[in-house]
Scaffold this active site. Sequence first.
Site, PDB file in Angstrom:
ATOM      1  CB  SER A   1       4.950  29.310 -41.125  1.00 45.90           C
ATOM      2  OG  SER A   1       5.253  28.745 -42.372  1.00 45.90           O
TER       3      SER A   1
ATOM      4  CG  ASP B   1      29.795  38.409  12.756  1.00 47.90           C
ATOM      5  OD1 ASP B   1      28.726  38.183  12.154  1.00 47.90           O
ATOM      6  OD2 ASP B   1      30.919  38.240  12.246  1.00 47.90           O
TER       7      ASP B   1
END
Lengths: 296, 609
Positions: free
Chosen positions: B523, B150
């Site tokens: 680590s 539209d």
Amino acid sequence: MAYDPLESESIEIIREAVAGAERPVMLYSIGKDSSVMLHLARKAFYPASPPFPLLHVDTTWKFREMYQHRARMVAEAGMTLLTYTNQDGLAAGISPITHGSSYFTDVMKTEALKQALNLHGFDVVFGGARRDEEKSRAKERIFSFRSEGHRWDPKNQRPELWNLYNTRIRKGESIRVFPLSNWTELDVWQYIQREAIPIVPLYFAKERPVVFRAGTWIMVDDERLPLEVGEKPQTRMVRFRTLGCYPLSGAIESIATTLDEIISETFHARVSERQGRLIDSDQPGSMEKKKQEGYF
Amino acid sequence: MGDIDTLRFITCGSVDDGKSTLIGRLLYESKSIFDDQMRAVEVDSRQYGTQGEQADLALLVDGLQAEREQGITIDVAYRFFATPNRRFIVADTPGHEQYTRNMATGASTADIAVILIDARKGVLTQTRRHSRIVALMGIRQVVLAINKMDLVGFSPSVFREIVSSFQAFANDLQFSSIQAIPLSALQGDNVFVPSARTPWYSGPTLMSRLNSMAPASQGGAHPFRMPVQWVNRPNLDFRGFTGRVAQGAIQKGDSVCVLPSGLISRVKGIVVWQDEQERAGEGESITLTLEDELDISRGDVLVAQDSQPAVADAFQAHLLWMSEQSLVAGRPYLVKLHAKELNGSVSTIKHKEDVNTGSHLAARTLELNEIGVVNLTLSQPVVFEPYKVNRPLGAFILIDKMTQATVGAGMIDFALRRATNIHWQSLEVDRTARAQLMHQRPRCVWFTGLSGSGKSTIANLLEKQLHAERRHTFILDGDNIRHGLNQDLGFTVTDRVENIRRIAHVAKLMTDAGLIVLVSFISPFRAERQLARDLFAEGDFLEVFVDASLAVCEHRDTKGLYAKSRRGELPNFTGIDSAYEAPLRPELHLSSDKESPEACMRRILEKLR
């Protein structure tokens, strides 16, 4: 019998949840959805009994017929029933009539549920909620993760792909599992009929003593319901689409006395089943807020 | 249930293409909205609505407060409606890139996809991303809903242009059908009723298309496969294997094989409820009993004896990454594949895919919402089939081992090698025999902590002491290893993960050889220390947290590294510009800034006795 994908999906969910759980429990609220969920659980583990207890969070305000039905079903299923009532709330005399539905639900249902889960240390909790019931439920995962304190974070749910449910949690966290997520009210009724599942008679229409309040019929189940000035119980042909605490559950006028008639009525219904539930609409976004706090 | 079938579909596409409005329209026109719900929407529309005086149908679907306040969709909503022919489960998925994982959640269980495009905007990056995910998930039939017609005056040329640009893009996505429909969800054109405003369009309305499409089925005849979900043993007389039939069918008396063990038996009964049944087909949840007593557990797969799937522990797979924390090759994740949960990791990221063009881009990591092709390695062989052949046996998720969040969604392409080809050399002189010869219990003592916290000092003291007690030991030290075995690795997150992975395996081999291994590595990441821990039997791995405050470590600065890092000459230095994740439950927590190295060493020694 033909293959029923909904039933098979629910059974798969129940087995998967149990396999990943340390202490599972099934919330049993005596209503029709609980009845279907319990039936599915019994099928999932047949011929064994489901390897978990049932938990009824009892506000003490259920209809009398519900308590009778509960006793019957627990005996039939051969399962352990745990009941829990918030003793502080009970001692304080918290009532849906004098304290209002919101506060009453918070204390006697949400708070009570959390207390019961903490007391027993349950990590996986089955609930009978369906996505078609309410707009925030439509958003919830089948395996719904709860942080410590039982909180639901709707903006940050775990992705849930295929049937690969992530059941991993850390200490203190838990998972609510909803095997009936994809069922509709009509599915539930058709399944009850097909499987001949016993339900509370209040679902069938019958002449009952009622008063008209807040746009709905409230049943005068026992003497605890105080009548307002000018209010006089009248006898009406009514039934319930959902069952909760009797002062908070509205009945509808109906002549449906059989499952066929209920199914036909459900099919043509123009209002939702939860319309009779006063707790859904006591504040905006009501159910979502209750769920965030830990309600089912 | 019963006589009418169910179609599951999603609506997807970019933000503001009108997905929620379209579903609201479908619900409204199929009379699936109850009067009280419609009244609530009318009330809400006044507060949150975007359609002026009209009811905003999107509010039927956007159920969360945050969604209504912001006027967006955050998470997938499932809605239900029915026509006389079938029932529908529709998943309304969010358009924002940020919420792609929620879109993928909806797509994973859908038969078909309705991809929306705003006629004013055409095909956008999000349209392409969603189309790619839809294709990846194996959805073959799509509807291209060109919405808001539209607003472009129902122009046929706009419609045709968008359709051809989508088709050009979708060429390599292997859709079996693309039905384009011009519509306006807001005004209802071509949703239920053919629009008078599109006389140039002769195709179906959205609803008639949805009514006629076939639900996705795996099609054709497949051999029987059923992953075992749960072993049902109520008493000594009954042993049932429960699960949902992934593919094929099964009958009483059929021969079945249990994988990966390879044991064979026949189906004695198919239990569903009080009555047994003769036969069960795809999708059915059942309990099987077998003629023979076999050792079968959850995660095993029952398959047709005459047609067996492969077993493997390494795959190539497509992977959608769904976490803010990037995927790092080598990092261990929990993998869930059918009813099997096990450890695994992505060994290689082969490439990632450009969402717009599909071209392959080199990648070292996968970031949130990226799609990549990876090699996946599992800790043990599993039964599988390629996702394209058998979805339930080819789909997997990755779970972060720390947060337990679902971080990846994967689809197996093929096995990299058959596990049957890599038998472990079985050894007669085993770990126990070697340990006995050395009169000690082999263990791994893993020191973790900031640079300068005293790891190496304490490890050295400990080794001297153990040596004096005639124990066989070895120290693996970060600095030394980086000069040899790991000299190819730098200090990026990816390289740090690989660094630790190698050391963990070396430490494992050394304990197998009978040694007490002292590993002294910063680590910094929990995930990798967990990886190391998982290699060892319970009790054989001691995590020792050597804890000194950053200030103390920096003050010591034995190697001058902190100073260097502060000058910006040493990027990715732990504690300065790279995180250190302290252990949550180490076997030992040493406060090396308060206790002497000697005292720390004594505490470890006590633990080892």
